[in-house]
Design a protein around this motif. Structure first.
Motif, PDB file in Angstrom:
ATOM      1  N   SER A  82      32.614   7.585  48.272  1.00 47.43           N
ATOM      2  CA  SER A  82      32.861   8.549  49.342  1.00 47.43           C
ATOM      3  C   SER A  82      32.963   7.820  50.680  1.00 47.43           C
ATOM      4  N   ASP A  83      34.126   7.889  51.307  1.00 47.31           N
ATOM      5  CA  ASP A  83      34.311   7.270  52.620  1.00 47.31           C
ATOM      6  C   ASP A  83      33.741   8.152  53.721  1.00 47.31           C
ATOM      7  N   LEU A  84      33.968   9.442  53.596  1.00 50.65           N
ATOM      8  CA  LEU A  84      33.418  10.420  54.523  1.00 50.65           C
ATOM      9  C   LEU A  84      32.458  11.338  53.777  1.00 50.65           C
ATOM     10  N   ILE A  85      31.412  11.758  54.464  1.00 49.09           N
ATOM     11  CA  ILE A  85      30.588  12.859  53.967  1.00 49.09           C
ATOM     12  C   ILE A  85      30.737  13.996  54.966  1.00 49.09           C
ATOM     13  N   GLY A  86      30.967  15.188  54.444  1.00 50.03           N
ATOM     14  CA  GLY A  86      31.041  16.375  55.287  1.00 50.03           C
ATOM     15  C   GLY A  86      29.973  17.365  54.891  1.00 50.03           C
ATOM     16  N   TRP A  87      29.276  17.916  55.880  1.00 52.86           N
ATOM     17  CA  TRP A  87      28.293  18.970  55.629  1.00 52.86           C
ATOM     18  C   TRP A  87      28.748  20.237  56.336  1.00 52.86           C
ATOM     19  N   TYR A  88      28.743  21.332  55.615  1.00 55.12           N
ATOM     20  CA  TYR A  88      29.070  22.654  56.182  1.00 55.12           C
ATOM     21  C   TYR A  88      27.816  23.502  56.103  1.00 55.12           C
ATOM     22  N   CYS A  89      27.448  24.120  57.211  1.00 59.50           N
ATOM     23  CA  CYS A  89      26.214  24.911  57.249  1.00 59.50           C
ATOM     24  C   CYS A  89      26.498  26.373  56.911  1.00 59.50           C
ATOM     25  N   VAL A  90      25.924  26.828  55.806  1.00 63.50           N
ATOM     26  CA  VAL A  90      25.974  28.247  55.447  1.00 63.50           C
ATOM     27  C   VAL A  90      24.841  28.981  56.160  1.00 63.50           C
ATOM     28  N   GLU A  91      23.627  28.400  56.081  1.00 64.20           N
ATOM     29  CA  GLU A  91      22.463  28.974  56.760  1.00 64.20           C
ATOM     30  C   GLU A  91      21.491  27.847  57.069  1.00 64.20           C
ATOM     31  N   GLN A  92      20.906  27.875  58.253  1.00 61.20           N
ATOM     32  CA  GLN A  92      19.987  26.817  58.668  1.00 61.20           C
ATOM     33  C   GLN A  92      18.540  27.251  58.484  1.00 61.20           C
ATOM     34  N   ASP A  93      17.676  26.254  58.352  1.00 60.10           N
ATOM     35  CA  ASP A  93      16.243  26.514  58.315  1.00 60.10           C
ATOM     36  C   ASP A  93      15.807  27.172  59.624  1.00 60.10           C
ATOM     37  N   GLU A  94      14.818  28.041  59.558  1.00 61.61           N
ATOM     38  CA  GLU A  94      14.394  28.781  60.740  1.00 61.61           C
ATOM     39  C   GLU A  94      13.771  27.889  61.804  1.00 61.61           C
ATOM     40  N   VAL A  95      13.173  26.758  61.374  1.00 60.49           N
ATOM     41  CA  VAL A  95      12.450  25.900  62.316  1.00 60.49           C
ATOM     42  C   VAL A  95      13.212  24.627  62.648  1.00 60.49           C
ATOM     43  N   ASP A  96      13.702  23.928  61.611  1.00 61.38           N
ATOM     44  CA  ASP A  96      14.342  22.634  61.874  1.00 61.38           C
ATOM     45  C   ASP A  96      15.541  22.448  60.937  1.00 61.38           C
ATOM     46  N   LYS A 104      15.952   1.017  64.631  1.00 63.89           N
ATOM     47  CA  LYS A 104      17.016   1.967  64.992  1.00 63.89           C
ATOM     48  C   LYS A 104      16.463   3.390  65.061  1.00 63.89           C
ATOM     49  N   GLN A 105      15.554   3.704  64.145  1.00 60.32           N
ATOM     50  CA  GLN A 105      14.971   5.043  64.125  1.00 60.32           C
ATOM     51  C   GLN A 105      14.145   5.292  65.392  1.00 60.32           C
ATOM     52  N   ARG A 106      13.449   4.259  65.867  1.00 57.83           N
ATOM     53  CA  ARG A 106      12.631   4.399  67.071  1.00 57.83           C
ATOM     54  C   ARG A 106      13.483   4.486  68.333  1.00 57.83           C
ATOM     55  N   THR A 107      14.593   3.770  68.373  1.00 58.69           N
ATOM     56  CA  THR A 107      15.323   3.611  69.628  1.00 58.69           C
ATOM     57  C   THR A 107      16.653   4.353  69.702  1.00 58.69           C
ATOM     58  N   GLU A 108      17.272   4.655  68.559  1.00 60.55           N
ATOM     59  CA  GLU A 108      18.624   5.221  68.602  1.00 60.55           C
ATOM     60  C   GLU A 108      18.835   6.328  67.571  1.00 60.55           C
ATOM     61  N   LEU A 109      17.795   7.099  67.319  1.00 55.96           N
ATOM     62  CA  LEU A 109      17.891   8.184  66.350  1.00 55.96           C
ATOM     63  C   LEU A 109      18.841   9.267  66.856  1.00 55.96           C
ATOM     64  N   ILE A 110      19.736   9.696  65.986  1.00 53.39           N
ATOM     65  CA  ILE A 110      20.667  10.785  66.288  1.00 53.39           C
ATOM     66  C   ILE A 110      20.237  11.994  65.454  1.00 53.39           C
ATOM     67  N   LYS A 111      19.988  13.105  66.116  1.00 51.60           N
ATOM     68  CA  LYS A 111      19.500  14.311  65.435  1.00 51.60           C
ATOM     69  C   LYS A 111      20.489  15.443  65.650  1.00 51.60           C
ATOM     70  N   ILE A 112      20.991  15.988  64.550  1.00 57.55           N
ATOM     71  CA  ILE A 112      21.968  17.069  64.636  1.00 57.55           C
ATOM     72  C   ILE A 112      21.502  18.237  63.764  1.00 57.55           C
ATOM     73  N   ARG A 113      21.250  19.349  64.415  1.00 59.83           N
ATOM     74  CA  ARG A 113      20.819  20.561  63.701  1.00 59.83           C
ATOM     75  C   ARG A 113      21.989  21.538  63.695  1.00 59.83           C
ATOM     76  N   LEU A 114      22.630  21.636  62.546  1.00 57.42           N
ATOM     77  CA  LEU A 114      23.803  22.492  62.428  1.00 57.42           C
ATOM     78  C   LEU A 114      23.418  23.961  62.458  1.00 57.42           C
ATOM     79  N   ALA A 115      24.214  24.753  63.144  1.00 53.30           N
ATOM     80  CA  ALA A 115      24.100  26.208  63.082  1.00 53.30           C
ATOM     81  C   ALA A 115      25.078  26.721  62.032  1.00 53.30           C
TER      82      ALA A 115
END
Length: 254
Positions: A105-119, A205-216
């Motif tokens: 898999s060169d690309l991974i795509g995630w589509y959000c149907v429903e998100q967790d209520e908290v995170d 990298k996790q300490r200094t450059e973490l990228i966090k994306i919470r899909l709606a």
């Protein structure tokens, strides 16, 4: 189009208010951004049908999985496993460590149907600076480290083990295939030392450059699977989080 707060020089969020961006324009913009940033968060709401049309414009879909916490689905998955049967499962609420997915898999795509209520956020680490952290000689040693991944035999549907180097060089860039629970053993002395350094690199990298994306709901995320590591944190056992993960084979991002 907005820019992320974490990396203000990156155009990694496509604004949902751009009514003029149709599917063809969106696919072109995704490819342009992925080549530079390695990932893109699509805020433009899409139906599942439109999202799959978009996927076909980006490449060939080679896998689809509904990511939900579900004990029955986990049990079925465990019954089919033959090797390293205790490896993590997307159907369990436990946190997943940073990793890449199948190298096909060169690309991974995630589509959000429903998100967790908290995170339920997807966490990313960009390895584009790996050649600044390791010397060419060290990267050469790491290219000799084999990482397992499992595939299904097309005739028997039995699980089989294949191997991929941790580091592969393609033109002037390095591709990463990192699955910490599937590192094959044994390793030679220098490999062991550099695997420890690679683990330290991931922690740094996790300490200094973490990228966090919470899909709606109806938002989506794409990453270059050869460059970005991804994971998620622990989820509640009763979470309603439902993402659909797609594996995409494409020559359009190289």
């Amino acid at each position: 189009m907005n820019k992320t707060e974490k990396f203000p020089e990156f155009k990694t969020i496509i604004d949902g208010h751009n009514e003029t961006m149709d599917i063809n324009a969106l696919s072109a913009e995704i490819l342009k951004i992925i080549k530079i940033d390695g990932f893109v968060h699509i805020k433009q709401p899409l139906s599942q049908n439109d999202y799959e049309v978009l996927l076909h414009l980006l490449g060939k879909i080679i896998g689809r999985t509904d990511l939900v916490v579900d004990a029955k689905l986990n049990q079925l998955q465990q019954m089919k496993r033959k090797y390293n049967t205790n490896r993590p499962s997307v159907y369990l609420p436990e946190a997943l460590a940073f990793h890449t997915d199948t190298p096909a898999s060169d690309l991974i795509g995630w589509y959000c149907v429903e998100q967790d209520e908290v995170d339920g956020a997807t966490l990313l680490l960009d390895t584009r600076d790996i050649k600044d952290y390791f010397t060419p000689a060290e990267l050469s040693v790491l290219s000799g480290v084999s990482v397992q991944y499992m595939i299904r035999n097309s005739n028997t549907n039995e699980e089989e083990v294949v191997y991929q180097p941790l580091i592969s060089q393609k033109n002037s860039t390095y591709q990463v295939f990192y699955v910490p629970w599937n590192l094959s053993n044994p390793h030679k002395g220098e490999q062991t030392k550099l695997l420890e350094k690679f683990s330290e690199y991931v922690v740094h990298k996790q300490r200094t450059e973490l990228i966090k994306i919470r899909l709606a709901a109806k938002e989506s995320l794409f990453i270059n699977n050869h460059r970005l590591l991804h994971c998620r944190g622990k989820l509640p056992e009763n979470t309603k989080r439902h993402l659909i993960r797609y594996y995409i084979s494409t020559c359009l991002i190289s």
